[in-house]
Design a protein around this motif. Structure first.
Motif, short mmCIF file in Angstrom:
data_model
loop_
_atom_site.label_atom_id
_atom_site.label_comp_id
_atom_site.label_asym_id
_atom_site.label_seq_id
_atom_site.Cartn_x
_atom_site.Cartn_y
_atom_site.Cartn_z
N THR A 228 30.54 41.34 51.28
CA THR A 228 30.49 40.88 49.96
C THR A 228 31.63 40.08 49.12
O THR A 228 32.89 40.82 49.72
CB THR A 228 30.01 41.72 48.74
OG1 THR A 228 29.15 42.99 49.71
CG2 THR A 228 29.50 42.11 48.10
N LEU A 229 31.76 39.45 47.89
CA LEU A 229 33.31 38.56 47.88
C LEU A 229 32.71 38.76 46.19
O LEU A 229 31.94 38.28 45.93
CB LEU A 229 33.82 37.94 48.15
CG LEU A 229 34.27 36.66 47.86
CD1 LEU A 229 35.73 37.30 48.55
CD2 LEU A 229 34.49 35.17 48.56
N GLY A 230 33.69 39.49 45.60
CA GLY A 230 34.02 38.14 44.03
C GLY A 230 35.09 38.11 43.91
O GLY A 230 35.96 37.86 44.49
N VAL A 231 35.28 36.21 43.52
CA VAL A 231 36.59 36.14 43.32
C VAL A 231 37.00 36.01 41.40
O VAL A 231 36.19 35.59 40.85
CB VAL A 231 36.04 34.27 43.64
CG1 VAL A 231 37.87 33.60 43.12
CG2 VAL A 231 36.13 34.72 45.03
N GLY A 232 38.26 35.75 41.81
CA GLY A 232 38.55 35.85 39.82
C GLY A 232 39.86 35.13 39.39
O GLY A 232 40.24 34.84 40.16
N PHE A 233 39.85 34.47 38.52
CA PHE A 233 41.26 33.31 38.00
C PHE A 233 41.60 34.22 36.78
O PHE A 233 41.15 34.19 35.91
CB PHE A 233 40.40 32.53 38.34
CG PHE A 233 40.45 30.49 37.72
CD1 PHE A 233 42.05 29.85 38.22
CD2 PHE A 233 41.03 30.32 35.74
CE1 PHE A 233 42.50 29.72 37.95
CE2 PHE A 233 41.80 29.54 35.69
CZ PHE A 233 42.42 28.99 36.29
N GLY A 234 42.63 33.79 36.76
CA GLY A 234 43.89 34.17 36.11
C GLY A 234 44.45 32.81 35.55
O GLY A 234 45.09 32.05 36.83
#
Length: 261
Positions: A228-234
């Motif tokens: 499982t993967l979650g990607v975040g961008f800031g």
């Protein structure tokens, strides 16, 4: 000389005994015998002749009787009719007790003159089982930029024999919070932390972040045990030319975080 009547009597056949009682007349002259009232026949014949009756045949009528009778109307007779008739002389002796019933034929010919085949028996089709479509994949809550990095990582894993990654909104939210914090401070942008890896830089794109992750954290990206993967961008502005009283130029500092589970 024989007189004409004597000649007739001589030549009359004498088969009947009653004829023998007729006296023979023989004369020598041509005169006829004197008629007499005495019967010439002594014994009358015992044979009796039956005079046929002149009963005319019954003429058939074309009008049918009102109702068939169960009792015969007359005694049979031996007197034949003069001519045969085409109409039936038989009268039904009793009325039918019930109306005839008709049933549908169970067989029907396939073609004129052909063989008779059985009528197909209707069968109930088996119930159809509809397989429900698979549920839509769980939306990880990623935006277009985050989804782009997710797809790059997922395809690289499939090419190396891993299964497709699942999305998890909670992992996405955690990755977005970490990426935003690093983008503001600029610290620890490329530091891994367990199953969480990141990459950051000025105006860094998703493709650049993927290349950075494959160089610095390849073993984590291609770990098939992580599913499982979650990607975040800031992103945050960074001053490029600082001065005493302020800043003369700015740029975008972009940080990407991939949070596996």
């Amino acid at each position: 000389m024989i007189t004409p009547i004597s000649w007739i009597l001589l030549h009359q056949p004498q088969n009947d005994p009653a004829d023998a009682s007729i006296p023979m007349v023989t004369r020598t002259d041509d005169t006829y015998p004197t008629p007499t009232t005495k019967a010439a026949v002594a014994t009358p014949s015992t044979r009796a002749t039956t005079t046929p009756t002149a009963t005319p045949p019954v003429t058939p009528t074309t009008t049918p009787t009102a109702a068939p009778s169960a009792t015969p109307t007359g005694s049979p007779t031996n007197i034949p009719t003069d001519a045969p008739t085409r109409e039936s002389t038989t009268v039904p002796t009793s009325a039918p007790t019930s109306a005839p019933t008709s049933t549908d034929p169970t067989t029907a010919p396939t073609s004129p003159g052909g063989t008779v085949t059985s009528k197909p028996t209707p069968t109930t089709p088996p119930p159809t089982t509809t397989t429900p479509p698979p549920p839509p994949p769980v939306d990880g809550g990623m935006d277009a930029n985050e989804k782009q990095l997710f797809d790059l990582i997922d395809n690289a894993r499939v090419n190396n024999g891993c299964g497709r990654l699942l999305q998890d909104p909670s992992l996405t939210n955690s990755a977005e919070a970490t990426a935003g914090s690093r983008a503001k401070t600029g610290s620890g942008m490329n530091d891994p932390s367990g199953s969480q890896i990141g990459a950051g830089g000025d105006k860094m794109t998703a493709q650049q972040a993927y290349n950075n992750l494959m160089s610095n954290s390849r073993s984590t990206v291609l770990n098939c045990g992580l599913t499982t993967l979650g990607v975040g961008f800031g992103t945050a502005q960074r001053c490029t030319i600082p001065i005493i009283i302020g800043c003369l130029g700015y740029t975008d500092r972009n940080v990407w975080v991939a949070n596996f589970s």
